[in-house]
Scaffold this motif. Structure first.
Motif, PDB file in Angstrom:
ATOM      1  N   LYS A   6      -7.644  19.455 -53.813  1.00 12.86           N
ATOM      2  CA  LYS A   6      -6.830  19.450 -54.990  1.00 12.86           C
ATOM      3  C   LYS A   6      -5.684  18.179 -54.760  1.00 12.86           C
ATOM      4  O   LYS A   6      -5.436  17.712 -53.543  1.00 12.86           O
ATOM      5  N   SER A  61      -3.358  19.394 -59.908  1.00 11.48           N
ATOM      6  CA  SER A  61      -2.262  20.490 -59.559  1.00 11.48           C
ATOM      7  C   SER A  61      -1.006  19.767 -59.704  1.00 11.48           C
ATOM      8  O   SER A  61      -0.765  18.619 -59.483  1.00 11.48           O
ATOM      9  N   GLU A  90      -3.217  24.438 -59.266  1.00  9.39           N
ATOM     10  CA  GLU A  90      -1.992  25.196 -58.927  1.00  9.39           C
ATOM     11  C   GLU A  90      -0.696  24.399 -59.476  1.00  9.39           C
ATOM     12  O   GLU A  90      -0.383  23.447 -59.535  1.00  9.39           O
ATOM     13  N   TYR A  91       0.218  25.137 -60.086  1.00 10.56           N
ATOM     14  CA  TYR A  91       1.584  24.713 -60.817  1.00 10.56           C
ATOM     15  C   TYR A  91       2.748  25.412 -60.335  1.00 10.56           C
ATOM     16  O   TYR A  91       2.920  26.681 -60.487  1.00 10.56           O
TER      17      TYR A  91
END
Length: 240
Positions: free
Chosen positions: A2, A28, A53-54
């Motif tokens: 990521k 992300s 992914e946040y």
């Protein structure tokens, strides 16, 4: 693996558009906000359609130690989008000192110190990109927005100077300079005033947050791998 991008001011209209664009690209995101937690929660809900992914991070960047609060919650990092900021209208002689100091802190001092705190993470990877969301008024200046024009001009100088300093480390630094964009920042203008602005713009329309997000996306991407120290004007030909 990521790739993580930090977006400051992610709860605003432009910040949200940037987040959606970058999430669609596969990034992300660290999503900084100050007070608008509801907007961030709604944004994260909308981002669930993507596979990243946040991470929301609350910090008041108008405080001298606000950047430290933010930086301490950022770990893996591949890029920064300095988007936090606000407008300040009025004659120079009528500006309150407190308001001016807050504008300088959010728009100039905090981005500089936040970058100082985080850039070692990019240098360690020998790659990365930093984008500063400035303004058309940082390029040409505006009456009744002298303080705002000043800080936006400082942001452009920051991006140009930093680009030279970080280029040997493989890190690119650029800025975007939006013109009139359909956001709540224009809510104080009457329909007649907005119509007059549209008439001044060669493309005959206001910009959208998506227009700005497209520029940021390009400057973060490999398509712009040989571009650094550049100011991308996104203003419909209003100022060239």
């Amino acid at each position: 693996m990521k790739k993580f991008i930090l977006i400051t001011g992610a709860s605003g209209a432009i910040g949200q558009a940037i987040a959606l664009k970058l999430a669609n690209r596969g990034y992300s995101l660290y999503l900084h906000y100050n007070q608008n937690q509801e907007a961030i929660q709604n944004l994260i809900h909308n981002l669930e359609a993507f596979d990243g992914e946040y991470i929301p991070i609350m910090a008041d960047l108008s405080l001298p130690n606000g950047y430290q609060q933010l930086a301490s919650q950022v770990f893996s990092l591949d890029g920064i989008v300095h988007n936090a900021g606000h407008s300040l209208y009025g004659l120079l002689q009528e500006l309150a000192e407190e308001d001016t100091a807050k504008l300088l802190q959010v728009s100039v001092t905090t981005p500089l110190l936040l970058t100082k705190a985080l850039v070692p993470k990019l240098i360690a990877k020998k790659e990365g990109a930093i984008i500063v969301v400035s303004s058309i008024w940082g390029q040409t200046g505006a009456a009744f927005e002298v303080a705002y024009s000043t800080v936006k001009g400082a942001q452009i100088s920051f991006a140009k100077a930093l680009s030279k300093e970080l280029a040997p480390s493989g890190i690119r630094v650029n800025a975007v300079a939006p013109g009139a964009v359909e956001t709540p920042m224009l809510s104080g203008f009457s329909p007649d005033e907005l119509s007059a602005v549209r008439e001044e713009i060669p493309l005959s329309r206001l910009g959208t947050p998506g227009d700005i997000a497209n520029g940021v996306d390009f400057l973060l991407s490999e398509e712009s791998s040989y571009i650094t120290g550049h100011v991308l004007a996104i203003n419909g030909g209003w100022y060239i």
